[in-house]
Design an enzyme around this catalytic site. Structure first.
Site, PDB file in Angstrom:
ATOM      1  N   GLU A   1      -4.800   2.164   2.920  1.00  0.00           N
ATOM      2  CA  GLU A   1      -4.838   0.958   3.744  1.00  0.00           C
ATOM      3  C   GLU A   1      -4.968   1.300   5.217  1.00  0.00           C
ATOM      4  O   GLU A   1      -5.637   0.604   5.969  1.00  0.00           O
ATOM      5  CB  GLU A   1      -3.564   0.136   3.504  1.00  0.00           C
ATOM      6  CG  GLU A   1      -3.580  -1.262   4.137  1.00  0.00           C
ATOM      7  CD  GLU A   1      -2.981  -1.313   5.531  1.00  0.00           C
ATOM      8  OE1 GLU A   1      -3.034  -2.396   6.161  1.00  0.00           O
ATOM      9  OE2 GLU A   1      -2.463  -0.281   6.014  1.00  0.00           O
ATOM     10  N   GLU A   2      -4.337   2.397   5.620  1.00  0.00           N
ATOM     11  CA  GLU A   2      -4.226   2.693   7.038  1.00  0.00           C
ATOM     12  C   GLU A   2      -5.496   3.275   7.648  1.00  0.00           C
ATOM     13  O   GLU A   2      -5.667   3.215   8.860  1.00  0.00           O
ATOM     14  CB  GLU A   2      -3.057   3.662   7.280  1.00  0.00           C
ATOM     15  CG  GLU A   2      -1.687   3.128   6.851  1.00  0.00           C
ATOM     16  CD  GLU A   2      -1.156   2.033   7.756  1.00  0.00           C
ATOM     17  OE1 GLU A   2      -1.908   1.579   8.649  1.00  0.00           O
ATOM     18  OE2 GLU A   2      -0.009   1.613   7.565  1.00  0.00           O
TER      19      GLU A   2
ATOM     20  N   HIS B   1       0.835  -1.211   0.000  1.00  0.00           N
ATOM     21  CA  HIS B   1       0.000   0.000   0.000  1.00  0.00           C
ATOM     22  C   HIS B   1       0.864   1.252   0.000  1.00  0.00           C
ATOM     23  O   HIS B   1       1.944   1.300   0.598  1.00  0.00           O
ATOM     24  CB  HIS B   1      -0.998   0.005   1.149  1.00  0.00           C
ATOM     25  CG  HIS B   1      -0.413  -0.013   2.541  1.00  0.00           C
ATOM     26  ND1 HIS B   1      -0.018   1.136   3.188  1.00  0.00           N
ATOM     27  CD2 HIS B   1      -0.184  -1.033   3.410  1.00  0.00           C
ATOM     28  CE1 HIS B   1       0.427   0.828   4.396  1.00  0.00           C
ATOM     29  NE2 HIS B   1       0.344  -0.483   4.562  1.00  0.00           N
TER      30      HIS B   1
ATOM     31  N   ASP C   1       6.435   1.022   6.938  1.00  0.00           N
ATOM     32  CA  ASP C   1       5.119   0.412   6.788  1.00  0.00           C
ATOM     33  C   ASP C   1       4.304   1.322   5.865  1.00  0.00           C
ATOM     34  O   ASP C   1       3.841   2.375   6.278  1.00  0.00           O
ATOM     35  CB  ASP C   1       4.453   0.285   8.150  1.00  0.00           C
ATOM     36  CG  ASP C   1       3.004  -0.165   8.077  1.00  0.00           C
ATOM     37  OD1 ASP C   1       2.604  -0.711   7.032  1.00  0.00           O
ATOM     38  OD2 ASP C   1       2.271   0.047   9.067  1.00  0.00           O
TER      39      ASP C   1
ATOM     40  N   ASP D   1       0.014   4.452   1.078  1.00  0.00           N
ATOM     41  CA  ASP D   1      -0.124   5.430   2.153  1.00  0.00           C
ATOM     42  C   ASP D   1       0.678   5.031   3.383  1.00  0.00           C
ATOM     43  O   ASP D   1       1.029   3.872   3.566  1.00  0.00           O
ATOM     44  CB  ASP D   1      -1.590   5.624   2.520  1.00  0.00           C
ATOM     45  CG  ASP D   1      -2.267   4.335   2.976  1.00  0.00           C
ATOM     46  OD1 ASP D   1      -2.046   3.290   2.336  1.00  0.00           O
ATOM     47  OD2 ASP D   1      -3.015   4.367   3.971  1.00  0.00           O
TER      48      ASP D   1
ATOM     49  N   HIS E   1       3.612   2.968  13.151  1.00  0.00           N
ATOM     50  CA  HIS E   1       2.557   3.907  13.533  1.00  0.00           C
ATOM     51  C   HIS E   1       2.972   4.830  14.674  1.00  0.00           C
ATOM     52  O   HIS E   1       2.125   5.505  15.259  1.00  0.00           O
ATOM     53  CB  HIS E   1       1.251   3.184  13.913  1.00  0.00           C
ATOM     54  CG  HIS E   1       0.660   2.393  12.802  1.00  0.00           C
ATOM     55  ND1 HIS E   1      -0.580   1.782  12.910  1.00  0.00           N
ATOM     56  CD2 HIS E   1       1.112   2.081  11.565  1.00  0.00           C
ATOM     57  CE1 HIS E   1      -0.854   1.134  11.782  1.00  0.00           C
ATOM     58  NE2 HIS E   1       0.172   1.307  10.962  1.00  0.00           N
TER      59      HIS E   1
ATOM     60  N   ASP F   1       3.781  -6.857   3.516  1.00  0.00           N
ATOM     61  CA  ASP F   1       3.359  -5.939   4.584  1.00  0.00           C
ATOM     62  C   ASP F   1       3.386  -6.592   5.956  1.00  0.00           C
ATOM     63  O   ASP F   1       2.618  -6.235   6.838  1.00  0.00           O
ATOM     64  CB  ASP F   1       1.953  -5.406   4.270  1.00  0.00           C
ATOM     65  CG  ASP F   1       1.573  -4.201   5.120  1.00  0.00           C
ATOM     66  OD1 ASP F   1       2.478  -3.570   5.689  1.00  0.00           O
ATOM     67  OD2 ASP F   1       0.371  -3.883   5.206  1.00  0.00           O
TER      68      ASP F   1
END
Length: 493
Positions: free
Chosen positions: A146-147, A77, A116, A79, A458, A170
């Site tokens: 995705e996030e 992904h 990520d 983003d 994150h 991922d």
């Protein structure tokens, strides 16, 4: 910028990662990175498609002698989660990520790194650009958002892809081969309240909770990390019970898939209770630090006087709010009975905002079992509805059920052991991967997830291990060489 990163090996990946990290790419703000990837594919004279939701698909023919092998979809992904330390001055909308090398790790200066899933994107870019890597026909799938909702995967229509195997890049442990993941649902509670004039003889205080590790609300939820929203609520609850504390504003947490690291509140108490209130709060702070000292050694809670706010919450609503947050499940709800050490169901109380007559509480509930996911979502709903909130369920996405008979799994298990002298850890994870969603329109596609070691995703402590990226790259190259003509066969010679 990031010239040190470009010298790391394998340079194919790190150079592409540096290119990618120069492009702002927050979830739901992917216009620039979509254009970047589209231009990348077109510059290579490869068939490049941008679908109606913004996913980018780039198709590359097989190298000579590999034409009969099964077409492989390489998926990551575009983003990334945008988080920064409060003292870091950084504009994610205009600046590229500033990276540096710290021993065997690559980090960012005060922000999330974007490994990520940027390292997965960079891996695919390196393969697409290569002229000397043997591979079957490749369909590179770069999804968006995705996030914060997986809307890219949800919007991908059937028929755009022809591959029989999908490799999702991922996963964040390099000895792990992922075969399943949790689904999720957003639980959002809202209500209005009447703001009251602050009575006379009140003194204002700012309460700031900082210094928590934060982290991924799925992969890190079992670690017992502190949740700033829960910690703040304890302080507010205790302050009200003992001193009639009244709330003016609360602003806690940030993204729904990040464990909250900070919370800030403005409150008032009777001026006559000022000194004893501060003494009691000091004791509460020491209690919290003692509870969390192992996992959260840098927890900092500051309570300082401020100008007395003009407005405070309606008393009845405040009481209901603090009790509802106290009652609401945060963390692990149930462990899997079928897969050892796997969190089955959890919740993250991600965001609490109280301001100007409006309350908003955002949670992300995850589970690998659909019925358990909805059970916890309804548990939260009940707690918040009892205090007069309206509760909305949204962003529901399915989990990915493990298939231990997967043909490509057998290929990769053998290959991993031959390369590393030990068996891989085959596991499902408590994060949300796109495989379950993609499988709804491509039900016959054989799917696996893997990747290099990434820690602290994150959060501004996110870091990627250099030696692990080297190990992972070697694995990727061998997998591409060993893809069989038919996914039901074993390794190719």
């Amino acid at each position: 910028m990031n010239s040190e990163i470009r010298q790391l090996k394998p340079q194919q990946i790190w150079n592409k990662f540096a290119d990618l990290n120069a492009v702002p790419r927050a979830s739901k703000k992917e216009e620039r990175v979509i254009a970047f990837i589209k231009q990348f594919g077109e510059n290579l004279s490869l068939k490049t498609i941008v679908d109606e939701v913004g996913n980018v698909i780039i198709k590359k023919p097989a190298t000579k002698g590999m034409e009969a092998r099964t077409t492989v979809v390489l998926q990551s992904h575009l983003d990334m989660v945008h988080q920064k330390n409060s003292e870091t001055e950084f504009d994610f909308d205009t600046q590229g990520i500033d990276m540096y090398v710290d021993g065997d790790w690559v980090r960012a200066k005060g922000t999330t790194l974007g490994a990520d899933n940027g390292l997965g994107v960079a891996t695919i870019m390196a393969i697409l650009e290569s002229t000397d890597i043997p591979h079957p026909a490749i369909e590179a799938l770069f999804t968006i958002d995705e996030e914060t909702g997986m809307t890219g995967a949800m919007g991908l229509k059937g028929g755009l892809l022809e591959g029989g195997i999908l490799l999702n890049l991922d996963t964040e442990e390099d000895d792990e081969i992922g075969v399943g993941c949790a689904g999720g649902i957003d639980v959002t509670a809202t209500r209005t309240y009447t703001e009251e004039e602050t009575p006379e003889f009140k003194v204002g205080f700012k309460i700031n909770v900082k210094g928590l590790q934060g982290g991924h609300s799925g992969m890190d939820i079992h670690k017992g990390l502190g949740n700033a929203n829960k910690i703040m609520n304890r302080l507010l609850f205790d302050g009200f019970e003992n001193f009639g504390l009244r709330v003016s504003e609360i602003d806690g947490g940030s993204l729904r898939n990040a464990i909250p690291r900070e919370s800030h509140a403005t409150v008032v108490v009777d001026a006559i209770h000022k000194d004893v209130f501060l003494l009691e709060m000091k004791e509460q702070v020491e209690t919290l630090k003692k509870e969390l000292k192992t996992m959260e050694p840098d927890l900092a809670i500051r309570i300082t006087t401020c100008e007395t706010p003009k407005k405070i919450m309606d008393l009845g609503v405040q009481e209901g709010l603090t009790r509802a947050i106290y009652a609401a499940q945060n963390g692990v709800y149930r462990m899997s009975a079928d897969i050892p050490d796997l969190v089955e169901t959890s919740n993250n109380i991600a965001r609490v905002v109280v301001k100007g007559g409006n309350i908003n509480i955002a949670c992300l509930t995850r589970s690998s079992v659909e019925s358990s996911k909805m059970d916890l979502a309804n548990t939260l709903r009940a707690a918040f509805e009892l205090t007069g909130c309206e509760v909305e369920f949204s962003g529901d996405y399915p989990g990915w059920a493990p298939n231990m008979d997967s043909p490509i799994l057998k290929v990769m298990e053998q290959l991993y052991e031959s390369l590393n002298g030990e068996k891989p850890h085959v596991a499902a994870c408590h994060a949300g991967l796109e495989c379950g969603i993609l499988g709804t329109n491509y039900p016959t596609m054989d799917m696996i997830s893997f990747g290099p070691n990434i820690k602290g995703a994150h959060s501004p402590d996110e870091r990627a291990q250099i030696s692990s990226v080297q190990k992972y790259w070697k694995f990727v190259l061998e997998i591409l060489k060993q893809i069989p003509n038919n996914a039901n066969q074993g390794l190719k010679n």
